[in-house]
Design an enzyme around this catalytic site. Structure first.
Site, PDB file in Angstrom:
ATOM      1  N   ASN A   1      -7.329   6.087  -1.864  1.00  0.00           N
ATOM      2  CA  ASN A   1      -5.979   5.102  -1.217  1.00  0.00           C
ATOM      3  C   ASN A   1      -5.952   3.020  -2.634  1.00  0.00           C
ATOM      4  O   ASN A   1      -7.352   2.879  -2.008  1.00  0.00           O
ATOM      5  CB  ASN A   1      -5.698   5.183  -0.228  1.00  0.00           C
ATOM      6  CG  ASN A   1      -4.586   3.950   0.586  1.00  0.00           C
ATOM      7  OD1 ASN A   1      -3.945   3.397  -0.113  1.00  0.00           O
ATOM      8  ND2 ASN A   1      -5.112   3.682   1.751  1.00  0.00           N
TER       9      ASN A   1
ATOM     10  N   GLU B   1      -6.037   8.532   7.311  1.00  0.00           N
ATOM     11  CA  GLU B   1      -6.594   8.330   6.560  1.00  0.00           C
ATOM     12  C   GLU B   1      -8.172   8.488   5.662  1.00  0.00           C
ATOM     13  O   GLU B   1      -8.807   9.016   4.828  1.00  0.00           O
ATOM     14  CB  GLU B   1      -6.778   6.298   6.047  1.00  0.00           C
ATOM     15  CG  GLU B   1      -5.014   6.400   6.223  1.00  0.00           C
ATOM     16  CD  GLU B   1      -5.527   5.054   5.343  1.00  0.00           C
ATOM     17  OE1 GLU B   1      -6.378   4.239   4.685  1.00  0.00           O
ATOM     18  OE2 GLU B   1      -5.406   3.832   6.562  1.00  0.00           O
TER      19      GLU B   1
ATOM     20  N   CYS C   1      -4.530  -3.351   2.971  1.00  0.00           N
ATOM     21  CA  CYS C   1      -4.302  -2.636   4.211  1.00  0.00           C
ATOM     22  C   CYS C   1      -5.521  -2.996   5.257  1.00  0.00           C
ATOM     23  O   CYS C   1      -5.955  -3.982   6.075  1.00  0.00           O
ATOM     24  CB  CYS C   1      -3.789  -1.442   4.833  1.00  0.00           C
ATOM     25  SG  CYS C   1      -3.153  -1.336   6.421  1.00  0.00           S
TER      26      CYS C   1
ATOM     27  N   GLU D   1       0.586  -1.422   0.166  1.00  0.00           N
ATOM     28  CA  GLU D   1      -0.210   0.296  -0.202  1.00  0.00           C
ATOM     29  C   GLU D   1       0.473   1.216   0.468  1.00  0.00           C
ATOM     30  O   GLU D   1       2.185   1.132   0.630  1.00  0.00           O
ATOM     31  CB  GLU D   1      -0.979   0.058   1.832  1.00  0.00           C
ATOM     32  CG  GLU D   1      -1.448   1.370   1.437  1.00  0.00           C
ATOM     33  CD  GLU D   1      -2.147   1.182   3.148  1.00  0.00           C
ATOM     34  OE1 GLU D   1      -1.670   0.777   4.194  1.00  0.00           O
ATOM     35  OE2 GLU D   1      -3.080   1.112   3.054  1.00  0.00           O
TER      36      GLU D   1
ATOM     37  N   ASN E   1       0.211  -0.909   5.264  1.00  0.00           N
ATOM     38  CA  ASN E   1       1.021   0.497   6.255  1.00  0.00           C
ATOM     39  C   ASN E   1       0.360  -0.376   7.593  1.00  0.00           C
ATOM     40  O   ASN E   1      -0.489   0.777   7.836  1.00  0.00           O
ATOM     41  CB  ASN E   1       1.095   1.559   5.554  1.00  0.00           C
ATOM     42  CG  ASN E   1       1.817   2.427   4.661  1.00  0.00           C
ATOM     43  OD1 ASN E   1       3.087   2.611   4.246  1.00  0.00           O
ATOM     44  ND2 ASN E   1       1.678   0.948   3.468  1.00  0.00           N
TER      45      ASN E   1
ATOM     46  N   LYS F   1      -9.673   1.501  -2.038  1.00  0.00           N
ATOM     47  CA  LYS F   1      -9.512   1.771  -0.498  1.00  0.00           C
ATOM     48  C   LYS F   1     -10.646   1.642  -0.134  1.00  0.00           C
ATOM     49  O   LYS F   1     -11.355   2.624  -0.147  1.00  0.00           O
ATOM     50  CB  LYS F   1      -8.601   1.255   0.380  1.00  0.00           C
ATOM     51  CG  LYS F   1      -8.618   1.301   1.824  1.00  0.00           C
ATOM     52  CD  LYS F   1      -7.316   1.538   2.408  1.00  0.00           C
ATOM     53  CE  LYS F   1      -7.118   0.952   3.631  1.00  0.00           C
ATOM     54  NZ  LYS F   1      -6.262   1.884   4.713  1.00  0.00           N
TER      55      LYS F   1
HETATM   56  N1  CDT Z   1      -3.033   1.144   6.418  1.00  0.00           N
HETATM   57  C1  CDT Z   1      -3.689   0.999   7.403  1.00  0.00           C
HETATM   58  O1  CDT Z   1      -5.292   0.989   6.396  1.00  0.00           O
HETATM   59  N2  CDT Z   1      -3.171   0.964   8.401  1.00  0.00           N
HETATM   60  C2  CDT Z   1      -4.429  -0.167   9.332  1.00  0.00           C
HETATM   61  C3  CDT Z   1      -3.981   0.717  10.787  1.00  0.00           C
HETATM   62  C4  CDT Z   1      -4.967   0.401  11.712  1.00  0.00           C
HETATM   63  S1  CDT Z   1      -5.241   1.733  13.074  1.00  0.00           S
HETATM   64  C5  CDT Z   1      -5.564   3.126  12.468  1.00  0.00           C
HETATM   65  C6  CDT Z   1      -4.422  -1.277   9.498  1.00  0.00           C
HETATM   66  O2  CDT Z   1      -6.175  -1.719   9.373  1.00  0.00           O
HETATM   67  O3  CDT Z   1      -3.124  -1.569   9.474  1.00  0.00           O
END
Ligand code: CDT
Length: 321
Positions: A107, A143, A168, A47, A193, A124
């Site tokens: 995204n 986000e 993600c 991502e 990420n 996304k």
């Molecule tokens: N990039 C992304 O979606 N990261 C989220 C972090 C969650 S905390 C707000 C994840 O689900 O890994």
């Protein structure tokens, strides 16, 4: 017809704010070449693979961060990656921040063929975090401020199979895999990420790796599909991002896993016909699913405890005593 392909999970180490696209694309090309040396048909990048994970910062003026977005794909800076893919005959998956001509921010991830042609695009669906500045956090997860959500989970006919993409946070939702599974998905490509520290509930920090694999392994097994989960990892601008990129079989077993938090490629032979072992037995949707019992899944968002169920709250004092 052979339904076997070699897939590379191309984990990236951190991308710092000062790293420009040329440097980053150079790293992607190096990983693509590693994939080619391992005879990969497809290399999966994470991502937001062209920039640092900028939603960790608040900016009053959203346009101040527009330079993190791609207004076209490919563009001049990313074209060398497409050219290399064509030269090597290796397809790829890439996540990036997309700005549409009419100013919408997503995204996004794309799937590119061995000829360097665009096969599909995904935006996304599940945007985590928050939409307002929350200065109490060690770092932000904005986000929901920087992106609009996509509205469709799609599959694409590619690489002799049915491929899907998710991004993600999508991977934490069983609905993602099931909707893809209902569309026949045999290989789901997922970039992430994931900060190791979760400010709203730090008790989850030690479980970040466990939860990452838990959701992807169960998604793979319960839908009889391969899952490739690829991280941007390591210490990015002071924020530790989880690694542990992995390739997961329809059995739910991890067949390849990265061991660093740097640029690293691991690969595995992916037999798409193995999906049928699960799709046509335990998870034969046609035979066993009961959609009439699952209506609340699409009609309801939050929890609604049915009328008549009363939950008595425990008295904390008596617990402490
Ligand atoms: N990039 C992304 O979606 N990261 C989220 C972090 C969650 S905390 C707000 C994840 O689900 O890994």
């Amino acid at each position: 017809m052979t339904r076997v392909l070699k897939v590379g999970a191309a984990q990236l180490g951190p991308i710092q704010r000062e790293n420009n696209r040329k440097e980053v694309v150079g790293r992607l090309i190096a990983l693509l070449n590693k994939g080619a040396l391992e005879s990969c048909d497809l290399v999966v990048f994470p991502e937001l693979a062209l920039t640092t994970f900028f939603p960790r910062w608040w900016s009053e003026n959203i346009a101040e961060f527009d330079h993190f977005f791609e207004t076209e794909m490919p563009n001049q800076e990313v074209q060398p990656l497409f050219d290399e893919a064509k030269k090597l005959g290796v397809g790829f998956h890439l996540g990036y921040a997309e700005m549409t001509p009419d100013g919408h921010r997503f995204n996004t991830s794309i799937l590119v063929s061995k000829n360097g042609d665009m096969l599909g695009k995904y935006r996304k669906v599940h945007l985590p975090g928050h939409e307002e500045n929350e200065p109490w956090r060690t770092f932000q997860h904005l986000e929901r401020y920087y992106f609009e959500p996509g509205n469709e989970l799609k599959v694409f006919g590619a690489f002799n199979g049915v491929l899907g993409m998710a991004i993600c946070n999508d991977r934490r939702w069983s609905e993602t895999y099931r909707v893809l599974g209902l569309k026949g998905c045999e290989l789901a490509l997922i970039g992430y990420n994931t900060p190791v520290h979760y400010p709203p509930d730090p008790s989850q920090d030690a479980l970040a790796g466990f939860h990452n694999h838990l959701v992807m392994q169960s998604g793979a097994y319960q839908n009889g599909m391969w899952v490739v989960g690829v991280a941007k990892a390591g210490n990015e601008e002071g924020c530790d991002l989880l690694g542990e990129s992995s390739i997961i079989a329809p059995s739910g077993e991890i067949v390849a896993q990265c061991s660093t938090v740097e640029d690293e490629l691991v690969s595995a032979v992916v037999d798409l016909d193995m999906c049928a072992n699960y799709k046509e037995t335990l998870f034969d949707f046609d035979r066993y699913r009961r959609p009439e019992v699952y209506k609340s899944i699409t009609s309801q968002v939050g929890v609604e405890i049915p009328e008549g169920i009363e939950v008595e709250k425990q008295d904390n004092e008596s617990l402490e005593g």
